[in-house]
Motif scaffolding. Structure first.
Motif, PDB file in Angstrom:
ATOM      1  N   GLU A 178     -14.652  -4.314  -3.685  1.00 45.60           N
ATOM      2  CA  GLU A 178     -13.616  -3.321  -3.445  1.00 45.60           C
ATOM      3  C   GLU A 178     -12.481  -3.928  -2.617  1.00 45.60           C
ATOM      4  O   GLU A 178     -12.731  -4.630  -1.635  1.00 45.60           O
TER       5      GLU A 178
ATOM      6  N   PHE B  75      -1.752  -1.285  -4.195  1.00 41.45           N
ATOM      7  CA  PHE B  75      -2.880  -0.369  -4.410  1.00 41.45           C
ATOM      8  C   PHE B  75      -2.521   1.077  -4.069  1.00 41.45           C
ATOM      9  O   PHE B  75      -1.359   1.420  -3.945  1.00 41.45           O
ATOM     10  N   SER B  76      -3.547   1.908  -3.958  1.00 38.91           N
ATOM     11  CA  SER B  76      -3.425   3.344  -3.696  1.00 38.91           C
ATOM     12  C   SER B  76      -2.597   4.037  -4.777  1.00 38.91           C
ATOM     13  O   SER B  76      -2.881   3.893  -5.944  1.00 38.91           O
TER      14      SER B  76
ATOM     15  N   GLU C 180      -7.751   2.514 -16.058  1.00 31.21           N
ATOM     16  CA  GLU C 180      -8.234   2.912 -14.729  1.00 31.21           C
ATOM     17  C   GLU C 180      -9.469   2.122 -14.295  1.00 31.21           C
ATOM     18  O   GLU C 180      -9.671   1.892 -13.106  1.00 31.21           O
TER      19      GLU C 180
ATOM     20  N   PHE D   7      -1.464   2.209  -7.926  1.00 34.37           N
ATOM     21  CA  PHE D   7      -2.520   2.091  -8.925  1.00 34.37           C
ATOM     22  C   PHE D   7      -2.723   3.417  -9.658  1.00 34.37           C
ATOM     23  O   PHE D   7      -2.736   3.470 -10.886  1.00 34.37           O
ATOM     24  N   ASP D   8      -2.854   4.495  -8.879  1.00 33.77           N
ATOM     25  CA  ASP D   8      -3.184   5.792  -9.473  1.00 33.77           C
ATOM     26  C   ASP D   8      -2.146   6.245 -10.493  1.00 33.77           C
ATOM     27  O   ASP D   8      -2.486   6.675 -11.594  1.00 33.77           O
TER      28      ASP D   8
ATOM     29  N   LYS E 193      -8.458  -2.408  -8.415  1.00 32.26           N
ATOM     30  CA  LYS E 193      -9.275  -1.753  -7.382  1.00 32.26           C
ATOM     31  C   LYS E 193     -10.290  -2.734  -6.838  1.00 32.26           C
ATOM     32  O   LYS E 193     -10.792  -2.580  -5.737  1.00 32.26           O
ATOM     33  N   LYS E 194     -10.599  -3.744  -7.648  1.00 37.70           N
ATOM     34  CA  LYS E 194     -11.600  -4.727  -7.237  1.00 37.70           C
ATOM     35  C   LYS E 194     -11.105  -6.119  -7.539  1.00 37.70           C
ATOM     36  O   LYS E 194     -10.370  -6.332  -8.498  1.00 37.70           O
TER      37      LYS E 194
ATOM     38  N   SER F  23     -10.424  -3.127   0.066  1.00 34.81           N
ATOM     39  CA  SER F  23     -10.382  -2.096   1.094  1.00 34.81           C
ATOM     40  C   SER F  23     -10.145  -2.786   2.426  1.00 34.81           C
ATOM     41  O   SER F  23     -10.637  -3.900   2.651  1.00 34.81           O
TER      42      SER F  23
ATOM     43  N   ASP G 255       0.853  -1.177   0.000  1.00 31.86           N
ATOM     44  CA  ASP G 255       0.000   0.000   0.000  1.00 31.86           C
ATOM     45  C   ASP G 255       0.894   1.233   0.000  1.00 31.86           C
ATOM     46  O   ASP G 255       1.827   1.317   0.794  1.00 31.86           O
TER      47      ASP G 255
ATOM     48  N   GLY H 183      -7.936  -2.002 -14.187  1.00 28.19           N
ATOM     49  CA  GLY H 183      -6.654  -2.348 -13.564  1.00 28.19           C
ATOM     50  C   GLY H 183      -5.815  -3.212 -14.479  1.00 28.19           C
ATOM     51  O   GLY H 183      -6.093  -3.304 -15.682  1.00 28.19           O
TER      52      GLY H 183
END
Ligand SMILES: *[C@@H]1O[C@H](CO)[C@@H](O)[C@H](O)[C@H]1NC(C)=O
Ligand SMILES: *[C@@H]1O[C@H](CO)[C@@H](O)[C@H](O)[C@H]1NC(C)=O
Length: 467
Positions: free
Chosen positions: A451, A374-375, A389, A378-379, A445-446, A453, A227, A392
């Motif tokens: 999700e 992630f976070s 986007e 990913f961005d 993201k999924k 998370s 992360d 993924g």
């Protein structure tokens, strides 16, 4: 067939007719016997984890579906609010306890996001509380009235609130507690708090492995969770027996015993404060600055760039180095010759390495496992087109490195800090975590439409252990 026989008598040879009279009861008995045998094989197989297919799958299985349709199965709910620095996210989960293995299975989730983050209401906590109230209204769409009283409700704040002055954060938390107390959901004093990096890492890791169905086959089959936040970066993964001994000797506080569905796993998690993307930017940009530090010249910024950047309440003007690197591009077919101002990648790389490389303990064996990142990983990959986007994708360290070089070699005022960001990410992965060029990172993201998370991991935790 039998009913049809009575309504529309069909002439049949006596022998056939006879057998059709006798067979139903025989077949019924046989079918029931078969079902019983299957059922016991499944139950016993599941108990000893000896089935060829994965009964520990996170979703609903056929037997549970049958139980639902017979009214023998009920839902279990949990409501979690992730109060992040840029926005708050409500996740209302619907689970059921499986008849096969007694484990919680995820049926559904509601995901609602609102902006801005809770921390931006530091001077008007009532408004922040109202935002939470509106989110809880949405959770009522998921949890029926009869279930709300025993549905646990929890809000955890991350980086945004951690950075606020203590008394401002406390006032916000107290206001949200009031809203929770008056809500129909089950909450306690523990329901609202600031979450530390360790829990964030462990819960994210749990979520990833739960959605990938990786529990039950040994630590080497579990996935690594990486992360990259604004203030800190987390690395979390399960240890095999040898690794556990090494890590317990090296860093005992980072090893945690996790009970994931009858599997005891030793999980390593470390949160590096100051190695979040924004914190790393700030440290690199402000290193070796003298005099007036509101205007910063840095080797990782293109000479044509002049951009404002705010960090922790201070606004900086960022510019390229005072002695710019210009390369001469020769005339080619369809292009004209130009003198192109670029970032000297060699210099930028070594500046970033000075800050990032020696701050991270290289955990051995990391790159042998499947890695989910992630976070900001990913961005940034999405922003430079390494992944789509919406869906993924999988990106190797080499691709990150190449994207960093390309970005540094291209004057681009629209993404003035991309060269710096991608170089930080590449150095963190290569020199920090010790990944090889070919090491691949899954950027999604999924998973299975859920999700990724930490909220899901937390929901499990509070359903199993209470709030
Ligand atoms: C630093 O430079 C900026 C821009 O030139 C200026 O506005 C600011 O007043 C200066 N600050 C100090 C402390 O000299
Ligand atoms: C970039 O910097 C390195 C080291 O300072 C230097 O050797 C190299 O020539 C520079 N590259 C360009 C294109 O100026």
């Amino acid at each position: 067939m039998v009913a049809q026989d009575n309504d529309h008598p069909v002439k049949m040879p006596p022998r056939l007719r006879k057998s059709s009279r006798q067979s139903p009861s025989f077949f019924k008995l046989f079918a029931i016997l078969c079902l019983c045998v299957c059922f016991f094989v499944v139950v016993i197989g599941a108990y000893f984890q000896a089935l060829p297919w994965n009964l520990y799958a996170h979703g609903t299985n056929a037997l549970d579906n049958l139980a639902f349709s017979l009214g023998l199965q009920t839902h279990v709910y949990a409501v979690v609010i992730d109060a992040g620095s840029t926005g708050s996210r409500l996740l209302a989960f619907t689970f059921h306890k499986s008849l096969i293995d007694g484990n919680l299975k995820l049926d559904d989730e509601l995901f609602v996001q609102v902006k801005p983050g809770l921390s931006s209401f530091s001077n008007e906590p009532e408004k922040g509380a109202n935002q939470m109230l509106a989110l809880l209204e949405r959770a009522k769409d998921v949890v029926p009235p009869s279930e709300r009283g025993h549905t646990p409700l929890s809000m955890k704040a991350t980086a945004g609130l951690r950075l606020l002055p203590r008394e401002k954060a406390d006032r916000l938390i107290e206001k949200v507690r009031e809203v929770f107390r008056e809500s129909p959901f089950h909450s306690t004093a523990h329901s609202v708090s600031i979450m530390d990096g360790t829990d964030e890492g462990l819960f994210s890791w749990f979520t990833v492995n739960f959605l990938l169905d990786r529990f039950g086959a040994g630590p080497e089959h579990t996935a690594v969770a990486l992360d990259l936040g604004g203030g800190s970066t987390q690395v979390t993964f399960a240890l095999d027996k040898d690794e556990e001994a090494i890590f317990r000797a090296h860093d005992p506080d980072s090893v945690h015993e996790i009970n994931a569905f009858h599997n005891k796993l030793a999980v390593y998690t470390h949160s590096y404060l100051g190695l979040g993307l924004m914190a790393a930017r700030h440290a690199i940009l402000t290193a070796d600055q003298e005099g007036n530090t509101s205007v910063i010249h840095n080797v990782c910024i293109n000479p044509i760039v002049s951009t404002e950047w705010e960090y922790a309440g201070t606004t900086y003007t960022l510019k390229g180095p005072k002695d710019p690197t210009i390369i001469h591009i020769k005339e080619k077919k369809g292009t004209v010759a130009e003198d192109r101002p670029i970032v000297n990648f060699t210099q930028c790389l070594s500046t970033v390495q000075d800050y990032v490389a020696h701050k991270v303990y290289k955990p051995k064996g990391l790159s042998r496992r499947e890695i989910n990142a992630f976070s900001y990983y990913f961005d940034r990959a999405a922003e430079v087109g390494l992944i789509d986007e919406r869906v993924g994708g999988v990106v190797s360290l080499k691709q990150f490195m190449d994207a960093a070089k390309t970005s540094c070699n291209t004057p681009n005022v629209d993404q003035p800090l991309m060269c710096l960001d991608l170089t930080i990410i590449s150095v963190l992965l290569k020199d920090g975590f010790g990944f090889e060029s070919k090491t691949k990172l899954n950027l999604f993201k999924k998973i299975d439409n859920h999700e990724i998370s930490w909220a899901l991991g937390l929901a499990f935790h509070i359903l199993e252990n209470g709030l």
